[in-house]
Design a protein around this motif. Sequence first.
Motif, PDB file in Angstrom:
ATOM      1  N   ALA A 211     -14.944  -0.671  -0.089  1.00  0.00           N
ATOM      2  CA  ALA A 211     -13.541  -1.062   0.054  1.00  0.00           C
ATOM      3  C   ALA A 211     -12.827  -1.019  -1.295  1.00  0.00           C
ATOM      4  N   LEU A 212     -13.478  -1.549  -2.326  1.00  0.00           N
ATOM      5  CA  LEU A 212     -12.874  -1.547  -3.657  1.00  0.00           C
ATOM      6  C   LEU A 212     -12.759  -0.130  -4.201  1.00  0.00           C
ATOM      7  N   GLY A 213     -13.758   0.704  -3.935  1.00  0.00           N
ATOM      8  CA  GLY A 213     -13.696   2.096  -4.371  1.00  0.00           C
ATOM      9  C   GLY A 213     -12.546   2.848  -3.727  1.00  0.00           C
ATOM     10  N   ILE A 214     -12.350   2.607  -2.437  1.00  0.00           N
ATOM     11  CA  ILE A 214     -11.226   3.237  -1.736  1.00  0.00           C
ATOM     12  C   ILE A 214      -9.902   2.769  -2.329  1.00  0.00           C
ATOM     13  N   ALA A 215      -9.814   1.470  -2.640  1.00  0.00           N
ATOM     14  CA  ALA A 215      -8.589   0.929  -3.224  1.00  0.00           C
ATOM     15  C   ALA A 215      -8.284   1.586  -4.569  1.00  0.00           C
ATOM     16  N   LEU A 216      -9.312   1.737  -5.412  1.00  0.00           N
ATOM     17  CA  LEU A 216      -9.097   2.369  -6.720  1.00  0.00           C
ATOM     18  C   LEU A 216      -8.788   3.857  -6.584  1.00  0.00           C
ATOM     19  N   LYS A 217      -9.438   4.514  -5.649  1.00  0.00           N
ATOM     20  CA  LYS A 217      -9.177   5.933  -5.412  1.00  0.00           C
ATOM     21  C   LYS A 217      -7.721   6.151  -5.003  1.00  0.00           C
ATOM     22  N   LEU A 218      -7.221   5.310  -4.102  1.00  0.00           N
ATOM     23  CA  LEU A 218      -5.826   5.411  -3.664  1.00  0.00           C
ATOM     24  C   LEU A 218      -4.871   5.063  -4.799  1.00  0.00           C
ATOM     25  N   THR A 219      -5.270   4.078  -5.620  1.00  0.00           N
ATOM     26  CA  THR A 219      -4.418   3.675  -6.745  1.00  0.00           C
ATOM     27  C   THR A 219      -4.282   4.807  -7.750  1.00  0.00           C
ATOM     28  N   PHE A 220      -5.403   5.466  -8.085  1.00  0.00           N
ATOM     29  CA  PHE A 220      -5.361   6.580  -9.024  1.00  0.00           C
ATOM     30  C   PHE A 220      -4.621   7.791  -8.442  1.00  0.00           C
ATOM     31  N   SER A 221      -4.541   7.827  -7.108  1.00  0.00           N
ATOM     32  CA  SER A 221      -3.814   8.925  -6.460  1.00  0.00           C
ATOM     33  C   SER A 221      -2.313   8.661  -6.386  1.00  0.00           C
ATOM     34  N   GLY A 222      -1.870   7.478  -6.826  1.00  0.00           N
ATOM     35  CA  GLY A 222      -0.443   7.173  -6.855  1.00  0.00           C
ATOM     36  C   GLY A 222      -0.006   6.094  -5.888  1.00  0.00           C
ATOM     37  N   THR A 223      -0.917   5.593  -5.039  1.00  0.00           N
ATOM     38  CA  THR A 223      -0.572   4.532  -4.096  1.00  0.00           C
ATOM     39  C   THR A 223      -1.237   3.244  -4.566  1.00  0.00           C
ATOM     40  N   ASN A 224      -0.490   2.413  -5.270  1.00  0.00           N
ATOM     41  CA  ASN A 224      -1.044   1.219  -5.895  1.00  0.00           C
ATOM     42  C   ASN A 224      -1.577   0.225  -4.861  1.00  0.00           C
ATOM     43  N   GLN A 225      -2.877  -0.056  -4.958  1.00  0.00           N
ATOM     44  CA  GLN A 225      -3.513  -1.016  -4.045  1.00  0.00           C
ATOM     45  C   GLN A 225      -3.807  -2.350  -4.736  1.00  0.00           C
ATOM     46  N   LEU A 226      -3.531  -2.442  -6.036  1.00  0.00           N
ATOM     47  CA  LEU A 226      -3.815  -3.656  -6.775  1.00  0.00           C
ATOM     48  C   LEU A 226      -2.827  -4.769  -6.452  1.00  0.00           C
ATOM     49  N   ILE A 227      -1.774  -4.449  -5.757  1.00  0.00           N
ATOM     50  CA  ILE A 227      -0.777  -5.464  -5.397  1.00  0.00           C
ATOM     51  C   ILE A 227      -1.207  -6.245  -4.158  1.00  0.00           C
ATOM     52  N   TYR A 228      -2.246  -5.785  -3.483  1.00  0.00           N
ATOM     53  CA  TYR A 228      -2.708  -6.455  -2.270  1.00  0.00           C
ATOM     54  C   TYR A 228      -3.791  -7.478  -2.613  1.00  0.00           C
ATOM     55  N   ARG A 229      -3.682  -8.668  -2.035  1.00  0.00           N
ATOM     56  CA  ARG A 229      -4.691  -9.702  -2.296  1.00  0.00           C
ATOM     57  C   ARG A 229      -6.051  -9.315  -1.729  1.00  0.00           C
ATOM     58  N   GLN A 230      -6.058  -8.426  -0.729  1.00  0.00           N
ATOM     59  CA  GLN A 230      -7.335  -7.986  -0.145  1.00  0.00           C
ATOM     60  C   GLN A 230      -8.200  -7.268  -1.178  1.00  0.00           C
ATOM     61  N   THR A 231      -7.557  -6.516  -2.087  1.00  0.00           N
ATOM     62  CA  THR A 231      -8.304  -5.808  -3.128  1.00  0.00           C
ATOM     63  C   THR A 231      -9.054  -6.792  -4.013  1.00  0.00           C
ATOM     64  N   TRP A 232      -8.406  -7.863  -4.387  1.00  0.00           N
ATOM     65  CA  TRP A 232      -9.031  -8.860  -5.254  1.00  0.00           C
ATOM     66  C   TRP A 232     -10.062  -9.685  -4.497  1.00  0.00           C
ATOM     67  N   ALA A 233      -9.847  -9.873  -3.202  1.00  0.00           N
ATOM     68  CA  ALA A 233     -10.848 -10.580  -2.394  1.00  0.00           C
ATOM     69  C   ALA A 233     -12.147  -9.777  -2.348  1.00  0.00           C
ATOM     70  N   PHE A 234     -12.027  -8.466  -2.137  1.00  0.00           N
ATOM     71  CA  PHE A 234     -13.212  -7.603  -2.144  1.00  0.00           C
ATOM     72  C   PHE A 234     -13.887  -7.614  -3.516  1.00  0.00           C
TER      73      PHE A 234
END
Length: 356
Positions: A211-234
């Motif tokens: 889940a965290l890898g997918i979040a970082l992959k999407l973030t590096f692709s231009g869709t910021n996932q660090l703004i979601y609390r779910q990312t930090w929960a994972f």
Amino acid sequence: MDGASTAAASSAGGRWYTGMSADNIKGLVLALSSSLFIGASFIIKKKGLKKAASSGVRAGVGGYSYLYEPLWWVGMVTMIVGEVANFAAYAFSPAILVTPLGALSIIISAVLAHVMLREKLHIFGILGCVLCVVGSTTIVLHAPPEREIESVTEVWDLATEPAFMCYVAVVIAIVAVLVYRFVPLYGQTHVMVYIGVCSLVGSISVMSVKALGIALKLTFSGTNQLIYRQTWAFTLVVISCVITQMNYLNKALDTFNTAVVSPIYYTMFTSLTILASVIMFKDWDRQNPTQIVTEMCGFVTILSGTFLLHKTKDMTDGLSTSSFRLPTSSVRLSKQTDEDGEGIPLRLSESFRSPH
């Protein structure tokens, strides 16, 4: 070739192309690199633990003197590099492809243990390594395509479905029983206790890592996932699980033979991770029955290889009670115990048959 045959061939080719997409190939390369580093780290850490035990309290009985041993930290750095590559692999490929490739780390650790730790590798152990490679190749060739996910919230929704929440609850309950009931009583004599904790917690950590890898992959692709609390929960789940795994894996490595710990850990960890992935990401929903059966056959082949490695090591160390055992086996066992500074429980093979 008639039209129907052409269409069927095209469909099969499409399935093959989908299964070996660019993302799956990236995941494959990363997973293989990870196994090389992790396999070597087992041996380096083992040497560090043995060196630390000669001047302090062993990790197997609760000591932490290995934290002052540079060689152990070299092993840790090597493992971290491998885990980072593994982390990246999960962002590109499904767990059912990435996790079984850990069989390569078994082969690396077994060969290095033979060379560096004088832990003998029997001819049938080599056959076990070959079986691991064959099984891994079978799974790679029939791996499902990665699920298309556009946000970490989608992963959170999958993780909070009733089926996966039930799995998490069962895992937490079993780990609690193992830690508070079985570790004090049987941790030093039954390898399955420490490995059970590592594997159960590991299956949860892999899902969180993915889940965290997918979040970082999407973030590096231009869709910021660090703004979601779910990312930090994972992220919190990953940190908690990794610390727990590291603690109990160190205990297992310090108490038992490397060539025993590595394959059993791999077998349990991979089985539980595939189960968790099937429940959470529904990997098999994107495959036909033939592909699923082929993958299972590949996995059984890997299990056969790891079991053969275990039983072969059992024979080589003189733990077998066979009437064909050479008279020098007991001498060999005593010699290894003196050199390693650690005994190998006589009930090790019994613990391997213990229910998971």
